[in-house]
Design a protein around this motif. Sequence first.
Motif, mmCIF file in Angstrom:
data_model
loop_
_atom_site.group_PDB
_atom_site.id
_atom_site.type_symbol
_atom_site.label_atom_id
_atom_site.label_comp_id
_atom_site.label_asym_id
_atom_site.label_seq_id
_atom_site.Cartn_x
_atom_site.Cartn_y
_atom_site.Cartn_z
ATOM 1 N N SER A 19 6.709 0.215 -3.395
ATOM 2 C CA SER A 19 6.636 -0.540 -4.720
ATOM 3 C C SER A 19 7.465 -1.789 -4.352
ATOM 4 O O SER A 19 8.764 -1.653 -3.763
ATOM 5 C CB SER A 19 7.617 0.362 -5.830
ATOM 6 N N ARG B 141 0.776 -1.185 -0.108
ATOM 7 C CA ARG B 141 -0.145 -0.017 -0.122
ATOM 8 C C ARG B 141 0.833 1.283 0.298
ATOM 9 O O ARG B 141 0.465 2.326 -0.286
ATOM 10 C CB ARG B 141 -0.957 -0.101 1.134
ATOM 11 N N CYS B 142 2.241 1.177 0.348
ATOM 12 C CA CYS B 142 3.232 2.268 0.293
ATOM 13 C C CYS B 142 4.255 2.042 -0.539
ATOM 14 O O CYS B 142 4.789 2.882 -1.115
ATOM 15 C CB CYS B 142 3.514 2.524 1.809
ATOM 16 N N SER C 298 6.724 3.810 -5.623
ATOM 17 C CA SER C 298 6.100 3.565 -4.485
ATOM 18 C C SER C 298 4.850 4.467 -4.471
ATOM 19 O O SER C 298 5.009 5.567 -4.982
ATOM 20 C CB SER C 298 6.860 3.689 -3.139
ATOM 21 N N LYS C 299 3.892 3.940 -3.983
ATOM 22 C CA LYS C 299 2.404 4.853 -3.839
ATOM 23 C C LYS C 299 2.811 6.109 -2.648
ATOM 24 O O LYS C 299 2.380 7.194 -2.894
ATOM 25 C CB LYS C 299 1.331 3.917 -3.462
ATOM 26 N N ASP C 300 3.720 5.662 -1.934
ATOM 27 C CA ASP C 300 4.081 6.925 -0.768
ATOM 28 C C ASP C 300 5.598 7.206 -1.326
ATOM 29 O O ASP C 300 6.439 6.415 -1.026
ATOM 30 C CB ASP C 300 3.986 6.485 0.610
#
Length: 119
Positions: free
Chosen positions: A52, A49-50, A59-61
């Motif tokens: 890659s 969720r954060c 990465s999402k974050d």
Amino acid sequence: PWNKVTPSLSLAIVALAILATRAPAAESKRETAQSVKRGAALAKTLCSRCHSIYKAGSSKDPKAPPFRLLSKNYPLNHLEEAMAEGIVTGHGAAAMPEFTLTPEQITDFITFVKSVSSR
């Protein structure tokens, strides 16, 4: 006696010896592949969720480093100890969740991270 071993029996003994030395390597590759698969499932559930978690992509974050780059900034052989103690850290304002893994899960997770690392 050994001096009366036929050529075909000698060949069979040599073939068995070769197979005996090759079987563990094949089994080890299968075990590693299964470990990577289990580690990937953990990474997907716990981290994607954060982070890659793949060999490519962001990465999402943006504060969460991609797994493929972890080995550049952190010795992966030290990751096992950190995970066994329980990772409690944060990436800036976004706190990383706390989780506990079994020793087998830690091994699978690290095996997966090594498989995607760009060394």
